[in-house]
Design a protein around this motif. Structure first.
Motif, PDB file in Angstrom:
ATOM      1  N   GLU C 233       0.821  -1.220   0.000  1.00 21.85           N
ATOM      2  CA  GLU C 233       0.000   0.000   0.000  1.00 21.85           C
ATOM      3  C   GLU C 233       0.847   1.259   0.000  1.00 21.85           C
ATOM      4  O   GLU C 233       0.515   2.241  -0.670  1.00 21.85           O
ATOM      5  N   ALA C 236       2.308   1.749  -3.418  1.00 20.85           N
ATOM      6  CA  ALA C 236       1.249   2.167  -4.340  1.00 20.85           C
ATOM      7  C   ALA C 236       0.922   3.636  -4.128  1.00 20.85           C
ATOM      8  O   ALA C 236       0.714   4.383  -5.091  1.00 20.85           O
ATOM      9  N   GLU C 237       0.914   4.055  -2.879  1.00 17.64           N
ATOM     10  CA  GLU C 237       0.588   5.452  -2.600  1.00 17.64           C
ATOM     11  C   GLU C 237       1.653   6.363  -3.187  1.00 17.64           C
ATOM     12  O   GLU C 237       1.348   7.406  -3.767  1.00 17.64           O
ATOM     13  N   ILE C 241      -0.614   4.291  -7.882  1.00 16.44           N
ATOM     14  CA  ILE C 241      -1.183   3.132  -8.575  1.00 16.44           C
ATOM     15  C   ILE C 241      -1.961   2.265  -7.578  1.00 16.44           C
ATOM     16  O   ILE C 241      -2.006   2.559  -6.397  1.00 16.44           O
ATOM     17  N   LEU C 242      -2.565   1.181  -8.111  1.00 18.35           N
ATOM     18  CA  LEU C 242      -3.339   0.288  -7.240  1.00 18.35           C
ATOM     19  C   LEU C 242      -2.420  -0.665  -6.493  1.00 18.35           C
ATOM     20  O   LEU C 242      -1.497  -1.228  -7.068  1.00 18.35           O
ATOM     21  N   ALA C 243      -2.725  -0.879  -5.221  1.00 19.19           N
ATOM     22  CA  ALA C 243      -1.901  -1.779  -4.413  1.00 19.19           C
ATOM     23  C   ALA C 243      -2.150  -3.228  -4.799  1.00 19.19           C
ATOM     24  O   ALA C 243      -3.225  -3.585  -5.266  1.00 19.19           O
ATOM     25  N   HIS C 244      -1.146  -4.056  -4.593  1.00 21.84           N
ATOM     26  CA  HIS C 244      -1.204  -5.500  -4.772  1.00 21.84           C
ATOM     27  C   HIS C 244      -1.432  -5.952  -6.199  1.00 21.84           C
ATOM     28  O   HIS C 244      -1.616  -7.136  -6.454  1.00 21.84           O
ATOM     29  N   LYS C 245      -1.446  -5.017  -7.144  1.00 24.87           N
ATOM     30  CA  LYS C 245      -1.542  -5.431  -8.550  1.00 24.87           C
ATOM     31  C   LYS C 245      -0.170  -5.183  -9.183  1.00 24.87           C
ATOM     32  O   LYS C 245       0.461  -4.180  -8.895  1.00 24.87           O
ATOM     33  N   ALA C 247       2.768  -3.874 -11.298  1.00 24.73           N
ATOM     34  CA  ALA C 247       2.920  -2.594 -11.991  1.00 24.73           C
ATOM     35  C   ALA C 247       3.802  -2.826 -13.216  1.00 24.73           C
ATOM     36  O   ALA C 247       4.985  -3.086 -13.094  1.00 24.73           O
TER      37      ALA C 247
END
Lengths: 381, 285, 492
Positions: C233, C236-237, C241-245, C247
Motif C-alpha cells: 500500500e 502504491a501510494e 497506482i493500485l496496491a497488490h496489482k 505494476a
C-alpha cells in the motif's frame, strides 16, 4: 557474473565496506587467477554466448499489451494443403510414453487448440480421432499411412527419394524429411521432388563425424544455407526448416529462429507428460494435462515478448542480423557477428588477410585465399 | 525522422500543373523536421516514349558527387544497366522514363536553386526531407529511391523497415539487385518485383504491408499512380487532403506527414487519415 | 529457493528422467520448466544476466594498482554533468553514482541507508550522485532542501509528513529524526520512465537532473515490472497506482516512437525546467551506435548506457539473459558514434555514463579509460548492504532484507558499509591514477590498459601486454597458414 564467481565478488566488496580502506587485490585480479588455474575451463553451452539486439531508439519496441504479436506458422508449400499452427512448435522427441501419458498429451493439445494456441505433434503412432491439433505421422512403412495432417520420413538414401515421389502423388499435406548430417548434398533434390521441408535433430547430428565438436548453431546455419541454395533465382514458396534437439527453452528457440528455423521440434511437453503427476501411486491424467497446457501457455508468452522487445510484430521476422555473439566459435559456426565490432570472425580475418596481401605485395587467388582463411579459423576451434 | 509529401492532379486535361512548385511549398513548410537532404520525383506524360534515363552519382574527391546520366532506348537499357553494375565509382539512383528524380544533401530550397523544381510541371510527384540516423549523409542515401528492375518507380519513406535484412536477403536470393544500404530501398525493390510478377500495384502495396515489419509510412509513385501506405499499427503519421483548384492550378489530392504541409498548399478539404495497413491509392486520370 | 515443494520435486523428477535417457540435466532450465508447468506464467528473474564473457577480467591496468603507500588524495576524482545545453551543472566528487534502484523494487530501509550514507559522505566532502530509479522518489528526496519547502502549503507539508511517518512506522524506523531525514546534501537525478510513477510535479522541478529512461541493460525493449506481491500500500501510494496489482511499465514511452519524438521530449523537459536542469538519456546497450547518434542529436546533456549484465528488480528470465550486449563490447561502437559526431561538430561538454557489471575501482578505471566519463553502480551498493546474490529480488525473500520484508536490514550498519565502500573506492581510484602518473581519474586512457586474450583484443581494440594486438596475432596465424599450405605467393 558467473555463478561460481559470486562469492569472490561479494567477499571483495565486503572488504571495502568493512575496512573503508583499499584492498590488496581487485575482484578482477582474483577472478583472473582462478580462471587461469582452472585451465581451459568448461565452456557453457554455446547458445549462452549468443545475444539478441533489443529495440529502443533506432527502432521502437512493440508492446504485446498494445500490439498483437504474430506467432502463426504455416507448414507446406502448396496454398490449400498447408498445416496451420498458432505457435511455431511441433512436439517432437524420443521419450517413451505410456498410454496414460499419451492420453494426457492429447488432452492438453486439444485444450491448447481450444485456447487458440494450436501446436502440432510428430509421432510414430497413428493420429488420434478426437484430436483437434495437427498430427504429423512418422512413416517408415508407406502402407501404414493412417490419416494424418502431415508426414515425417526419415532419410535413408535413395529409397527415401522414391518414397517421396510415391507419397506425393497420394498425399496432399506437408511432407517433412528428417535428415542426417549429409543434408547439404540432397536437400535440393528432396525439395525438387516435392518435400515441404526438412527436420534437423541437432542432438543426433552433433554426434556424427562431420559435425563432431560443433554445436547446434553450425547445424542450423548449414541447414538454412542448403534450403536457401535451392531457392537461388526462384521465388520462395515456403519450404520450412524444423529444428529439434538443443532448442528446449524460449531463448534457444528465438536464437534458432534467428538463424533460420521456421518451426521448433520441442520435447519438453513430452518430458512433462512422462514425469506427469503421481498422487497416491496412480498417474493423474488431468493434472498432467494441465501442466503441459500451463507450460505451453507460458512459453507462448515468452515467444511473444522477445520478438516484441526486438521490434518485431511477427516471430518469423527474426533474422541473423538481430543477433551478436561473445564467442569466436559461435561466430564461426553460425556466421554471427561479434558484439560491438559487428563483424563476424571470418570478416575480420578476411580484412586482415586483404591488407596483408596488399602490404606484402603478393598474389594469391580466391581459392588459396579461402584456404588460408579456413586454416586460420580452424585454430580457434 | 523525416518529412514526406506527395500530390496527384485531379484533372485529365492536365492544363498548367505546377507540381514542382506545390511540392516545393510542402517540403519547405516541413523543413524544421529534417535538414540533411531533400529530393523529389515528378511524373510528366510528355516525357513518355522510347527514351530511358539511368542516373548515377559519381564520387569526385573526398565528399563531392556529380550526376551521370546515361540515355538509352528500350533495346540497350539492359546493356547499360549491366555496365553500371560493373562501375564501382557509380551509385545508381534513378531509372526514368516519364519520371524525373532530383535529390541532393542539404535544404529543400537549395535543391530548388540548383534544379529549378518550381518550374517543373507534371501530373503527380512526391518529395522528401531527410534527417540521417542510420546511414551516412550522402546524396545517394537521400530519398526518393528508385530501382533498376522497372523504370518509373519512386518511393519516399518515414520510419524503419525493421525486417529489412530478411526482405533484402530474400529478394537478392531471387535475383534482384540493391544499390544502397538504406532500408527504404527495399520498398522500391519489393514493389518492382511484384509488378514484374503480376502487374497489380495495389496488390503489391498490400503484400508489402503484410510482409514488412516496424513503424513506417511511405508514399510510392508509379507512372500512373500514387499511394500513401501506413504500417498495420499506424505507428507513423500520414494525412491526405484535397484542394478543389482555382485559376492557377487544377484540383489535386495532397498527402504528407504533417497537416501543416497540407495547409500551406490549401489542400484543406476532404481531410482523411489513411487507415493503418490499408494502402490509399490515387490513379492518374 | 523460495519455490513450492511440489515444483522442486517435479524438477528433480524431470532431471531423473532426462538422465535415464542419457542426457545431462540442465537443472536451471528444468527449474524454469517446472515453474511454468505449475503456474503457466512467464518466469521472472532479477539482478544481472549470467554473461559467460563479460571481458573485464581479461583487461589489465598496466601499472596502476589499487593499493599504494603513497598519498594520492590530491588527484581529481570529480565529475560534472550538464552545461551542453543546460544552464546548471551537477558536480560530484567521485566519477561514479548510485544507479537507479526504485523504492518498491528495493525496500525502504535500503533506500534510507543510501540516503543517510550519501548525506554523511557529502558532509565529509564527498558528493555522490543518486538516481531515484523508475518508481518515483521518496518525500525527503523531493523536499530535502530548504528551498524546495519554501513554497509548500501547510496542508501539503502535513500530508507529506503523514505519509513519511507511515513509512517509518511500517519499517520500525520511528527513531529517525525528521529534520535530519529531510536533508539532502547530495545531487539527485530523477528518472523519467515510461510508467510515469509520480504524482507531484515537484518530482521533476526539484531535481538536479532528469534522466529519460528509454531502456536498461537487463530488459532492453521490455517495460519495467514490479510484481504484485511487492506493490504494498505504501509503494502504491507513492507511485499513484493500485496496491497488490503488478505494476507494468509500457515497453516504450507512448509519446516517443522515434528519434524526432525524443528531440521533442528533451525540448519539452527543457522548457519545463527553464533550460536549467541537465537532461540525461538512458539506454541499454544494444544497437548502440545508432542509439548514441540519436541521443547526440537530441539536445541531451549526457547519455547513460547500461550493459547486458546491468541488474534489475524483476524481468522475464529470457529477456534478462538474452537481449543486449556486454558493457566492454558496447564501448567501441559508442566511441565511434561520438567521434563520428564530433568530426562535424565542436566539442560541447557531452558526457557519457556507463553502467553494467561495474562495482570496483579497477572496473571503473577500465570503463573510464575506454571512453566513459563516469559510471553507475547498482549491484555494488546492494553488496555493500549485505546482498548475498541469490537473485530472488522479484520475490519477497531477501536474506539481507534489501528487496524483501522477511528479514530486517540494519540501517545503521548498511549506511556505514556504503560510506566505507565509497570512501575506499575513491582512494583506490586515486591510487590507480597516481601510479599511472595521471592528475585526474578522467585522464586514465586506453594506453594504460592491455588484454590477455584474442576476443577481448578484437572487441576492445586494446593491445596485448607485449604490444601486439589482434591484427598482429592474426597476421602471424596467416603466416603459419601460408607456410603450412606451402603457398609461395609470387611477389607482384
Amino acid at each position: 557474473m558467473r555463478l561460481n564467481e559470486k562469492a569472490i565478488i561479494r567477499k571483495s566488496i565486503l572488504e571495502l565496506c568493512n575496512t573503508g580502506l583499499p584492498r590488496k587485490k581487485s575482484t578482477d585480479d582474483v577472478i583472473r587467477t582462478i580462471r587461469e588455474k582452472s585451465g581451459s575451463e568448461k565452456e557453457g553451452n554455446l547458445w549462452e554466448y549468443v545475444v539478441a539486439l533489443g529495440a529502443q531508439l533506432s527502432r521502437p519496441p512493440f508492446d504485446p499489451y498494445r500490439e498483437k504479436i504474430k506467432l502463426t506458422t504455416k507448414i507446406g508449400r502448396k496454398g490449400d494443403q498447408k498445416v496451420s499452427l498458432k505457435m511455431p512448435i511441433l512436439i517432437y522427441g524420443e521419450f517413451d510414453l505410456s498410454q496414460s501419458s499419451k492420453d494426457a498429451l492429447v488432452l492438453a493439445l486439444n485444450d491448447l487448440d481450444d485456447n487458440r494456441t494450436t501446436v502440432g505433434l510428430i509421432s510414430k503412432d497413428e493420429p488420434c480421432d478426437e484430436r483437434k491439433y495437427p498430427h504429423f505421422q512418422i512413416l517408415s512403412d508407406i502402407n501404414k499411412l493412417a490419416d494424418p495432417d502431415g508426414i515425417v520420413l526419415e532419410y535413408i538414401g535413395v529409397k527415401t527419394e522414391e518414397k517421396i515421389e510415391k507419397i506425393r502423388k497420394e498425399f496432399d499435406g506437408p511432407i517433412l524429411v528428417e535428415v542426417d548430417e549429409y543434408f547439404a548434398y540432397y536437400t535440393a533434390k528432396l525439395l525438387e521432388l516435392g518435400a515441404d521441408g526438412i527436420l534437423v535433430n541437432t542432438d543426433n547430428i552433433a554426434k556424427s563425424e562431420k559435425y563432431k565438436g560443433k554445436h547446434a548453431i553450425a547445424i542450423i546455419h548449414d541447414a538454412k544455407l542448403a534450403i536457401n541454395e535451392f531457392y537461388r533465382g526462384k521465388e520462395n514458396d515456403g519450404a520450412c526448416l524444423v529444428v529439434a534437439g538443443d532448442v528446449n527453452n524460449a531463448g534457444k528457440m528465438v536464437k534458432a529462429a534467428g538463424l533460420g528455423a521456421d518451426v521448433i521440434g520441442y520435447d519438453t511437453s513430452l518430458l512433462i507428460a512422462k514425469v506427469g503427476h503421481h498422487s497416491e501411486n496412480f498417474f493423474d491424467e488431468e493434472i498432467t494435462a494441465q501442466k503441459i497446457f500451463n507450460h505451453m501457455i507460458a512459453t507462448k508468452s515468452e515467444l511473444t515478448g522477445i520478438p516484441a522487445a526486438l521490434g518485431y510484430s511477427d516471430f518469423h521476422n527474426l533474422s541473423p542480423s538481430d543477433f551478436r555473439t561473445s564467442s569466436i566459435k559461435a561466430s564461426m559456426q553460425g556466421n554471427i557477428p561479434l558484439e560491438g565490432v559487428d563483424k563476424t570472425y571470418r570478416n575480420i580475418v578476411e580484412e586482415i588477410l586483404d591488407e596483408y596481401i596488399d602490404t606484402k605485395n603478393i598474389s594469391i587467388d580466391q581459392q588459396q585465399k579461402q584456404k588460408i582463411i579456413c586454416l586460420v579459423m580452424e585454430e580457434e576451434n | 525522422m523525416c518529412g514526406i509529401c506527395g500530390l496527384m492532379m485531379d484533372d485529365s486535361s492536365l492544363r498548367y500543373s505546377p507540381v514542382g512548385s506545390i511540392l516545393q511549398d510542402m517540403m519547405e513548410s516541413q523543413q524544421i523536421r529534417a535538414q540533411d537532404g531533400a529530393g523529389i520525383a515528378i511524373f510528366d506524360k510528355n516525357n513518355a516514349g522510347d527514351s530511358f534515363k539511368i542516373k548515377n552519382f559519381r564520387k569526385e574527391g573526398m565528399s563531392n558527387y556529380s550526376i551521370d546520366e546515361v540515355e538509352s532506348s528500350s533495346e540497350n537499357v539492359p546493356e547499360n544497366l549491366e555496365k553500371l553494375s560493373q562501375d564501382s565509382e557509380c551509385h545508381f539512383f534513378s531509372f526514368e522514363n516519364e519520371m524525373t528524380i532530383l535529390k541532393e544533401t542539404g535544404l529543400a530550397r537549395d535543391l530548388d536553386r540548383k534544379f529549378g523544381i518550381r518550374k517543373m510541371n507534371g501530373s503527380h510527384g512526391i518529395g522528401h526531407l531527410r534527417i540521417a540516423t542510420s546511414s551516412r549523409v550522402t546524396p545517394y542515401n537521400t530519398h526518393p529511391f528508385s530501382t533498376t528492375i522497372v523504370p518509373d518507380i519512386a518511393i519516399v519513406h518515414n520510419g524503419e523497415i525493421t525486417n529489412y535484412n530478411m526482405l533484402r536477403d530474400s529478394l537478392e536470393l531471387e535475383g534482384f539487385t540493391f544499390h544502397t544500404d538504406s532500408d527504404s530501398e527495399v520498398i522500391a525493390v519489393f514493389l518492382a518485383s511484384k509488378i514484374l510478377k503480376h502487374g497489380d500495384i495495389e496488390r503489391a502495396h498490400r503484400e508489402f504491408v503484410a510482409k514488412a515489419d516496424g513503424p513506417f509510412t511511405y508514399i510510392a509513385a508509379t507512372a500512373d499512380s500514387i499511394a500513401i501506405v501506413r504500417d498495420k499499427f499506424g505507428t507513423r503519421k500520414g494525412i491526405i487532403g484535397y484542394n478543389p483548384g482555382d485559376s492557377d492550378h487544377p484540383p489535386f489530392w495532397a498527402m504528407a506527414t504533417d497537416l501543416s504541409a497540407l495547409d500551406v498548399v490549401g489542400a484543406t478539404t476532404k481531410i482523411e487519415t489513411p487507415h493503418p495497413g490499408k494502402p490509399r491509392i490515387f490513379y492518374r486520370n | 529457493m523460495p519455490l513450492p515443494k511440489d515444483v522442486m520435486n517435479f524438477r528433480w523428477d524431470m532431471a531423473k528422467v532426462v538422465k535415464t535417457e542419457g542426457h545431462t540435466a540442465d537443472l536451471k532450465s528444468l527449474l524454469l520448466d517446472a515453474q511454468k508447468a505449475a503456474d503457466g506464467l512467464v518466469p521472472y528473474a532479477s539482478l544481472g544476466a549470467h554473461s559467460q564473457n563479460d571481458y573485464f577480467p581479461n583487461v589489465m591496468i598496466n601499472d596502476g594498482k589499487i593499493n599504494s603507500t603513497q598519498d594520492y588524495s590530491d588527484i581529481d576524482a570529480s565529475l560534472t554533468i550538464g552545461g551542453r545545453y543546460s544552464k546548471k551543472i551537477i558536480k560530484t566528487d567521485v566519477p561514479f553514482s548510485v544507479a537507479g534502484m526504485s523504492y518498491g523494487s528495493v525496500k525502504l530501509p535500503a533506500k534510507i541507508s543510501l540516503h543517510l550514507a550519501l548525506n554523511n559522505l557529502a558532509k565529509n566532502g564527498i558528493k555522490v550522485l543518486m538516481n531515484t530509479g523508475e518508481g518515483g522518489a521518496l518525500p525527503w528526496e523531493i523536499y530535502g532542501t530548504q528551498k524546495s519547502r519554501e513554497k509548500l502549503s501547510k496542508m501539503h507539508w502535513d500530508s507529506i509528513l503523514q505519509y513519511t511517518n507511515k513509512l517509518l512506522k511500517a519499517n520500525h524506523l520511528e527513531g529517525i529524526d525528521i529534520d535530519e531525514l529531510f536533508t539532502r546534501e547530495y545531487p539527485l537525478v530523477v528518472q523519467y520512465a515510461s510508467g510515469r510513477f509520480w504524482k507531484d510535479p515537484a518530482y521533476l522541478l526539484n531535481a538536479d537532473g532528469i534522466e529519460i529512461k528509454i531502456g536498461q541493460g537487463a530488459k532492453i525493449g521490455h517495460g519495467g515490472i514490479l510484481p504484485g506481491s511487492k506493490v504494498t500500500e505504501l509503494v502504491a501510494e507513492n507511485r499513484g497506482i493500485l496496491a497488490h496489482k503488478p505494476a507494468h511499465s509500457p515497453s516504450r514511452h507512448l509519446d516517443i516512437l522515434g528519434p524526432e519524438d525524443l528531440v521533442a521530449k528533451v525540448l519539452e523537459l527543457r522548457e519545463l525546467t527553464n533550460w536549467e536542469t541537465p537532461i540525461i538519456v538512458k539506454v541499454g546497450a544494444s544497437r548502440i551506435y545508432d542509439d548514441m547518434e540519436i541521443i547526440l542529436k537530441s539536445y541531451a546533456d549526457c547519455a547513460t548506457v547500461d550493459g547486458l549484465v546491468g541488474g534489475t528488480g524483476a524481468a522475464p528470465y529470457e529477456v534478462r539473459e538474452d537481449i543486449g550486449i556486454n558493457t566492454i563490447a558496447s564501448l567501441l561502437p559508442i566511441r565511434n558514434a561520438i567521434n563520428d559526431y564530433y568530426e562535424t561538430h565542436d566539442k560541447d561538454g557531452f558526457k557519457l555514463l556507463v553502467n553494467g557489471g561495474i562495482w570496483d575501482s579497477e572496473r571503473i578505471s577500465k570503463t573510464i579509460a575506454l571512453g566513459a566519463d563516469g559510471v553507475g553502480i547498482g549491484t555494488g551498493f546492494l553488496l555493500a548492504m549485505g546482498c548475498t546474490l541469490i537473485q530472488e529480488c522479484h520475490t519477497d525473500i531477501c536474506p539481507a532484507g534489501i528487496t524483501g520484508s522477511h528479514e530486517k536490514l540494519d540501517v545503521e550498519k548498511s549506511a556505514e558499509g556504503i560510506f566505507n565502500y565509497i570512501k575506499a573506492t575513491k582512494i583506490e581510484l586515486q591510487n590507480i591514477a597516481g601510479l599511472l602518473g595521471r592528475k585526474k581519474i578522467e585522464d586514465i586512457e586506453m594506453t594504460d590498459l592491455s588484454v590477455n586474450d584474442l576476443l577481448t583484443s578484437i572487441v576492445s581494440e586494446l593491445p596485448f601486454s607485449d604490444g601486439t594486438n589482434h591484427v598482429s596475432k592474426i597476421q602471424s596465424k596467416i603466416d603459419d597458414a601460408i607456410n603450412a599450405l606451402n603457398l609461395q605467393g609470387e611477389k607482384i
